[in-house]
Design a protein around this motif. Structure first.
Motif, mmCIF file in Angstrom:
data_model
loop_
_atom_site.group_PDB
_atom_site.id
_atom_site.type_symbol
_atom_site.label_atom_id
_atom_site.label_comp_id
_atom_site.label_asym_id
_atom_site.label_seq_id
_atom_site.Cartn_x
_atom_site.Cartn_y
_atom_site.Cartn_z
ATOM 1 N N VAL A 1 34.030 47.675 56.068
ATOM 2 C CA VAL A 1 34.381 46.375 56.029
ATOM 3 C C VAL A 1 35.398 46.160 54.683
ATOM 4 O O VAL A 1 34.750 46.473 53.467
ATOM 5 N N MET A 2 36.569 45.629 54.686
ATOM 6 C CA MET A 2 37.092 45.437 53.563
ATOM 7 C C MET A 2 37.129 43.685 53.344
ATOM 8 O O MET A 2 37.121 43.115 54.426
ATOM 9 N N LEU A 3 36.989 43.192 52.220
ATOM 10 C CA LEU A 3 36.978 41.845 51.869
ATOM 11 C C LEU A 3 37.986 41.441 50.930
ATOM 12 O O LEU A 3 38.061 42.225 49.708
ATOM 13 N N SER A 4 38.661 40.483 51.135
ATOM 14 C CA SER A 4 40.035 40.333 50.106
ATOM 15 C C SER A 4 39.884 38.798 50.070
ATOM 16 O O SER A 4 40.181 37.715 50.929
ATOM 17 N N GLY A 5 39.493 38.265 48.727
ATOM 18 C CA GLY A 5 39.765 36.867 48.545
ATOM 19 C C GLY A 5 40.953 36.235 48.091
ATOM 20 O O GLY A 5 41.972 37.237 47.839
ATOM 21 N N THR A 6 41.339 35.026 47.989
ATOM 22 C CA THR A 6 42.589 34.633 47.368
ATOM 23 C C THR A 6 42.289 33.526 46.295
ATOM 24 O O THR A 6 41.676 32.687 46.315
ATOM 25 N N ILE A 7 43.030 33.855 45.265
ATOM 26 C CA ILE A 7 43.077 32.865 43.856
ATOM 27 C C ILE A 7 44.119 32.112 44.342
ATOM 28 O O ILE A 7 45.269 32.414 44.181
ATOM 29 N N THR A 8 43.786 30.831 44.352
ATOM 30 C CA THR A 8 44.724 29.833 44.662
ATOM 31 C C THR A 8 45.883 29.477 43.799
ATOM 32 O O THR A 8 46.850 28.788 44.191
ATOM 33 N N ASP A 9 45.521 29.174 42.429
ATOM 34 C CA ASP A 9 46.483 28.874 41.582
ATOM 35 C C ASP A 9 46.221 29.351 40.199
ATOM 36 O O ASP A 9 45.401 30.394 39.987
ATOM 37 N N ALA A 10 46.881 28.671 39.291
ATOM 38 C CA ALA A 10 46.721 29.267 37.581
ATOM 39 C C ALA A 10 45.041 28.892 36.931
ATOM 40 O O ALA A 10 45.074 29.639 36.023
ATOM 41 N N SER A 11 44.427 28.347 37.890
ATOM 42 C CA SER A 11 43.154 28.369 37.452
ATOM 43 C C SER A 11 42.353 29.500 37.441
ATOM 44 O O SER A 11 41.451 29.734 36.702
ATOM 45 N N GLY A 12 42.758 30.505 37.965
ATOM 46 C CA GLY A 12 42.055 31.801 38.377
ATOM 47 C C GLY A 12 40.866 31.921 39.311
ATOM 48 O O GLY A 12 39.835 32.420 39.034
ATOM 49 N N ARG A 13 40.600 30.484 39.993
ATOM 50 C CA ARG A 13 39.737 30.521 40.970
ATOM 51 C C ARG A 13 40.086 30.593 42.606
ATOM 52 O O ARG A 13 41.160 30.107 42.669
ATOM 53 N N THR A 14 38.971 30.822 43.326
ATOM 54 C CA THR A 14 39.300 30.690 44.478
ATOM 55 C C THR A 14 39.083 28.860 44.989
ATOM 56 O O THR A 14 38.815 28.248 44.029
ATOM 57 N N LEU A 15 39.752 28.535 46.095
ATOM 58 C CA LEU A 15 39.623 27.251 46.516
ATOM 59 C C LEU A 15 38.220 26.489 46.225
ATOM 60 O O LEU A 15 38.089 25.471 45.917
ATOM 61 N N SER A 16 37.322 27.290 46.672
ATOM 62 C CA SER A 16 35.881 26.923 46.718
ATOM 63 C C SER A 16 35.357 27.107 45.212
ATOM 64 O O SER A 16 34.222 26.685 45.044
ATOM 65 N N GLY A 17 36.209 27.292 44.096
ATOM 66 C CA GLY A 17 35.842 26.969 42.774
ATOM 67 C C GLY A 17 35.257 28.428 42.277
ATOM 68 O O GLY A 17 34.734 28.126 40.713
ATOM 69 N N GLN A 18 35.340 29.643 42.762
ATOM 70 C CA GLN A 18 34.989 30.668 42.123
ATOM 71 C C GLN A 18 35.945 31.389 41.482
ATOM 72 O O GLN A 18 36.826 31.592 41.710
ATOM 73 N N THR A 19 35.414 32.095 40.192
ATOM 74 C CA THR A 19 36.275 33.066 39.459
ATOM 75 C C THR A 19 36.270 34.180 40.461
ATOM 76 O O THR A 19 35.435 34.488 41.199
ATOM 77 N N ALA A 20 37.349 35.288 40.123
ATOM 78 C CA ALA A 20 37.110 36.480 40.241
ATOM 79 C C ALA A 20 35.699 37.473 40.369
ATOM 80 O O ALA A 20 35.246 37.968 41.171
ATOM 81 N N GLU A 21 35.085 37.178 39.154
ATOM 82 C CA GLU A 21 34.037 37.945 38.946
ATOM 83 C C GLU A 21 32.574 37.230 39.909
ATOM 84 O O GLU A 21 31.768 37.988 40.394
ATOM 85 N N ALA A 22 32.739 35.948 39.720
ATOM 86 C CA ALA A 22 31.794 35.268 40.569
ATOM 87 C C ALA A 22 31.834 35.620 42.194
ATOM 88 O O ALA A 22 30.970 35.662 42.740
ATOM 89 N N PHE A 23 33.282 35.585 42.592
ATOM 90 C CA PHE A 23 33.459 36.135 43.852
ATOM 91 C C PHE A 23 32.932 37.466 44.220
ATOM 92 O O PHE A 23 32.004 37.587 45.240
ATOM 93 N N LEU A 24 33.101 38.254 43.592
ATOM 94 C CA LEU A 24 32.349 39.599 43.691
ATOM 95 C C LEU A 24 31.077 39.675 43.627
ATOM 96 O O LEU A 24 30.364 40.148 44.411
ATOM 97 N N ILE A 25 30.516 38.717 42.612
ATOM 98 C CA ILE A 25 29.086 39.082 42.555
ATOM 99 C C ILE A 25 28.330 38.558 43.833
ATOM 100 O O ILE A 25 27.164 38.891 44.495
#
Length: 337
Positions: free
Chosen positions: A205-229
């Motif tokens: 399984v591959m999992l790929s998120g999307t950082i939606t804008d310059a805030s560096g967060r996903t639409l539901s509010g996570q940073t890249a590191e939080a998404f990983l964790i």
């Protein structure tokens, strides 16, 4: 599993580019989308790209072949919207199994043709699982913050049906991609684990998120590191990001996770940011120069392209990737208290 694991040890794997960008060049009309079978269907069907796996399979096959020809190791099935939830827009919920099965079957046939020609470079099929057009974490109604347009269980059931069809059609791995809401992704991952348990199989399984804008967060509010964790409890082949940003803007988010996980890292960025007409202007050479920075910094195991990318982009990326070794995992040391 062992085939793709072995390939990941040997080289940086190349994912294909955009399906939608390629399909636009065919200029399919409403009649083309319908074909003979859906000639009298009661709803407009133009724009339902997943349906083309049934009504225009030759075009889908050609696109997969073009990406393999320029060096892609993995192609994604034409199933980004292949859930009952997304297909409700076209009143085609009943077709979901067939759409996913046929899409995977087409990709499988093309992958096998190329593997037979080049046994030293096996080709793989990734069953593409998109985020749906609803979010489980947030309300779409500003006047009712507690409202949800979809439940976790509804997502789980929809994803399970898609996953079963993608596996039955011959997918080597599953790609849960363009994740803007981690709760949606968890429903997909839960469904995948259910199918694995029921069938006694272990599909990567591959999992790929999307950082939606310059805030560096996903639409539901996570940073890249939080998404990983928040997804690291699942046994993933890879984790990474795609869409929304061009390669240069995506780099800091890849850097944020690359040293913090034993999973492989993937990226398939857009060809830059869209212009005023929603088109992508970044040339293959411009995009390649940015992606080479990933390679120099040992950030990547799997690299490809998202919106606006074409076989020309993937050829440049594949040629660059061939010159570098895959990312080796050196987790950051943590002090013990």
């Amino acid at each position: 599993m062992s085939n793709i694991q072995q390939a990941l040890q040997e080289r940086i794997l190349v994912l294909d580019g955009a399906m939608g960008t390629m399909l636009q060049a065919y200029k399919f009309t409403e009649e083309d989308f319908r074909g003979d079978r859906f000639k009298d269907y009661p709803t407009p069907l133009q724009g339902n790209n997943d349906l083309l796996s049934i009504t225009q399979p030759k075009a889908i096959k050609e696109i997969h072949a073009k990406y393999f020809e320029v060096g892609a190791d993995i192609v994604e099935t034409n199933t980004f919207s292949g859930t009952t939830i997304a297909m409700a827009d076209y009143q085609m919920e009943d077709l979901v199994y067939e759409l996913n099965y046929q899409s995977a079957k087409i990709a499988r046939e093309v992958a096998d043709e190329f593997t037979a020609k080049e046994p030293h470079k096996p080709r793989f099929v990734a069953g593409s699982i998109g985020p749906t057009n609803r979010t489980a974490s947030m309300s779409p109604d500003v006047n009712d913050p507690g409202y949800r347009a979809v439940t976790f269980d509804e997502l789980r059931k929809a994803y399970k049906q898609q996953v079963e069809a993608l596996i039955d059609g011959g997918s080597d791995l599953l790609l849960v991609e363009t994740v803007f809401d981690t709760l949606n992704a968890k429903a997909a991952l839960f469904a995948i684990e259910e199918v694995k348990d029921e069938r006694g199989i272990d599909i990567p399984v591959m999992l790929s998120g999307t950082i939606t804008d310059a805030s560096g967060r996903t639409l539901s509010g996570q940073t890249a590191e939080a998404f990983l964790i928040s997804v690291s409890h699942i046994p993933l082949l890879s984790v990474g990001f795609n869409c929304a940003l061009g390669a240069n803007l995506l780099q800091p988010h890849l850097e944020a996770i690359a040293s913090k996980t034993d999973f492989a890292i993937s990226a398939h960025p857009n060809a830059g940011l869209p212009n005023a007409f929603g088109e992508y202007d970044e040339t293959p050479e411009e995009m390649g120069a940015q992606i080479e920075e990933y390679l120099k910094k040992n950030l990547i195991n799997i690299i490809g392209g998202c919106c606006g990318t074409s076989p020309e982009h993937i050829k440049v990326i594949a040629d660059l990737a061939a010159k570098y070794k895959p990312r080796t995992v050196i987790p950051e040391k943590t002090e013990t208290l």
